[in-house]
Design a protein around this motif. Sequence first.
Motif, PDB file in Angstrom:
ATOM      1  N   CYS A  82       8.317 -26.562   4.161  1.00 25.84           N
ATOM      2  CA  CYS A  82       8.732 -25.552   3.531  1.00 25.84           C
ATOM      3  C   CYS A  82       7.947 -24.392   4.145  1.00 25.84           C
ATOM      4  O   CYS A  82       6.991 -24.518   4.297  1.00 25.84           O
ATOM      5  CB  CYS A  82       8.471 -25.632   2.269  1.00 25.84           C
ATOM      6  SG  CYS A  82       9.504 -27.048   1.270  1.00 25.84           S
ATOM      7  N   GLU A  86       6.789 -20.602  -2.649  1.00 25.42           N
ATOM      8  CA  GLU A  86       7.837 -20.402  -3.272  1.00 25.42           C
ATOM      9  C   GLU A  86       9.373 -21.473  -2.959  1.00 25.42           C
ATOM     10  O   GLU A  86       9.816 -21.843  -3.755  1.00 25.42           O
ATOM     11  CB  GLU A  86       8.618 -19.013  -3.140  1.00 25.42           C
ATOM     12  CG  GLU A  86       7.469 -18.054  -3.798  1.00 25.42           C
ATOM     13  CD  GLU A  86       6.520 -17.626  -3.187  1.00 25.42           C
ATOM     14  OE1 GLU A  86       6.326 -18.123  -1.852  1.00 25.42           O
ATOM     15  OE2 GLU A  86       5.417 -17.443  -3.659  1.00 25.42           O
ATOM     16  N   ALA A  87       9.523 -21.717  -1.700  1.00 23.91           N
ATOM     17  CA  ALA A  87      10.453 -22.735  -1.281  1.00 23.91           C
ATOM     18  C   ALA A  87      10.067 -24.366  -1.438  1.00 23.91           C
ATOM     19  O   ALA A  87      10.979 -24.691  -2.144  1.00 23.91           O
ATOM     20  CB  ALA A  87      10.506 -22.492   0.187  1.00 23.91           C
ATOM     21  N   ASP A  89       8.619 -24.806  -4.531  1.00 22.73           N
ATOM     22  CA  ASP A  89       8.886 -24.581  -6.058  1.00 22.73           C
ATOM     23  C   ASP A  89      10.581 -24.801  -6.110  1.00 22.73           C
ATOM     24  O   ASP A  89      10.944 -25.373  -6.847  1.00 22.73           O
ATOM     25  CB  ASP A  89       8.612 -23.230  -6.626  1.00 22.73           C
ATOM     26  CG  ASP A  89       6.959 -22.994  -6.724  1.00 22.73           C
ATOM     27  OD1 ASP A  89       6.433 -24.120  -6.455  1.00 22.73           O
ATOM     28  OD2 ASP A  89       6.620 -21.899  -6.811  1.00 22.73           O
ATOM     29  N   GLN A  90      11.408 -23.998  -5.338  1.00 20.72           N
ATOM     30  CA  GLN A  90      12.942 -23.946  -5.382  1.00 20.72           C
ATOM     31  C   GLN A  90      13.181 -25.241  -4.875  1.00 20.72           C
ATOM     32  O   GLN A  90      14.429 -25.953  -5.601  1.00 20.72           O
ATOM     33  CB  GLN A  90      13.192 -23.087  -4.275  1.00 20.72           C
ATOM     34  CG  GLN A  90      13.021 -21.668  -4.887  1.00 20.72           C
ATOM     35  CD  GLN A  90      13.207 -20.513  -3.830  1.00 20.72           C
ATOM     36  OE1 GLN A  90      13.527 -20.999  -2.756  1.00 20.72           O
ATOM     37  NE2 GLN A  90      13.154 -19.301  -4.159  1.00 20.72           N
ATOM     38  N   ALA A  91      12.882 -26.001  -3.978  1.00 23.57           N
ATOM     39  CA  ALA A  91      13.208 -27.364  -3.776  1.00 23.57           C
ATOM     40  C   ALA A  91      12.955 -28.431  -4.778  1.00 23.57           C
ATOM     41  O   ALA A  91      13.765 -29.171  -5.052  1.00 23.57           O
ATOM     42  CB  ALA A  91      12.598 -27.809  -2.325  1.00 23.57           C
ATOM     43  N   TYR A  92      11.867 -28.378  -5.339  1.00 26.78           N
ATOM     44  CA  TYR A  92      11.312 -29.222  -6.248  1.00 26.78           C
ATOM     45  C   TYR A  92      12.340 -29.169  -7.657  1.00 26.78           C
ATOM     46  O   TYR A  92      12.743 -29.999  -8.329  1.00 26.78           O
ATOM     47  CB  TYR A  92       9.915 -29.017  -6.713  1.00 26.78           C
ATOM     48  CG  TYR A  92       9.586 -29.606  -8.123  1.00 26.78           C
ATOM     49  CD1 TYR A  92       8.988 -30.985  -8.052  1.00 26.78           C
ATOM     50  CD2 TYR A  92       9.436 -28.992  -9.414  1.00 26.78           C
ATOM     51  CE1 TYR A  92       8.682 -31.361  -9.050  1.00 26.78           C
ATOM     52  CE2 TYR A  92       8.930 -29.575 -10.331  1.00 26.78           C
ATOM     53  CZ  TYR A  92       8.495 -30.954 -10.366  1.00 26.78           C
ATOM     54  OH  TYR A  92       8.093 -31.671 -11.467  1.00 26.78           O
ATOM     55  N   ALA A  93      12.656 -27.804  -7.992  1.00 31.49           N
ATOM     56  CA  ALA A  93      13.363 -27.426  -9.040  1.00 31.49           C
ATOM     57  C   ALA A  93      14.924 -27.957  -8.743  1.00 31.49           C
ATOM     58  O   ALA A  93      15.410 -28.591  -9.820  1.00 31.49           O
ATOM     59  CB  ALA A  93      13.630 -26.008  -9.400  1.00 31.49           C
ATOM     60  N   ALA A  94      15.349 -27.818  -7.578  1.00 30.27           N
ATOM     61  CA  ALA A  94      16.904 -28.271  -7.248  1.00 30.27           C
ATOM     62  C   ALA A  94      16.731 -29.772  -7.031  1.00 30.27           C
ATOM     63  O   ALA A  94      17.718 -30.356  -7.583  1.00 30.27           O
ATOM     64  CB  ALA A  94      17.300 -27.669  -5.892  1.00 30.27           C
ATOM     65  N   LYS A  97      16.854 -30.951 -10.991  1.00 33.03           N
ATOM     66  CA  LYS A  97      18.252 -30.553 -11.261  1.00 33.03           C
ATOM     67  C   LYS A  97      19.393 -31.612 -11.019  1.00 33.03           C
ATOM     68  O   LYS A  97      20.321 -31.905 -11.540  1.00 33.03           O
ATOM     69  CB  LYS A  97      18.787 -29.222 -10.877  1.00 33.03           C
ATOM     70  CG  LYS A  97      20.009 -28.817 -11.620  1.00 33.03           C
ATOM     71  CD  LYS A  97      20.352 -27.306 -11.279  1.00 33.03           C
ATOM     72  CE  LYS A  97      21.649 -26.908 -12.002  1.00 33.03           C
ATOM     73  NZ  LYS A  97      21.871 -25.710 -11.659  1.00 33.03           N
TER      74      LYS A  97
END
Length: 142
Positions: A82, A86-87, A89-94, A97
């Motif tokens: 990544c 922040e990337a 964090d975004q990949a983890y959240a996605a 989900k």
Amino acid sequence: MIDHVYISVTDIEKSLAFYAEALKPLGWSLFGKYDSASGPADVPDLHGLRDSAYGSGTEIGCSIWLRQRQPGETGLYLGIVCDSNEAVDQAYAAALKAGGTDEGKPADRTYFAPGYYAANIADFDGNRLEFVHKAWNPKRRK
């Protein structure tokens, strides 16, 4: 881009010799061991091989880490590059989900190295993904 892969093996020394010889023509080499005593209990001893770019600071490199296979263990562990925390964090959240299981919230993992920020997820079959940003890596070209 793949950052690193863990391969669970039954014989560390035999496997290190095999991978070192098999990957030597491609510029790979042995480069050390991560001692599990320096990190959390769920991180095993790891034995590393790296390509010629790994750790150079001029290119993003790849590594393979061999670990002792445990009885009944299956699955893959794959680290994915990544470009920022922040990337990660975004990949983890996605991934959460999409139905993944948390195996380590986004955080600094200084037990590996300063500037190592990562998060871990398991898929439905127990395969594991690590989203990782290494502060020393240059930005990837898109």
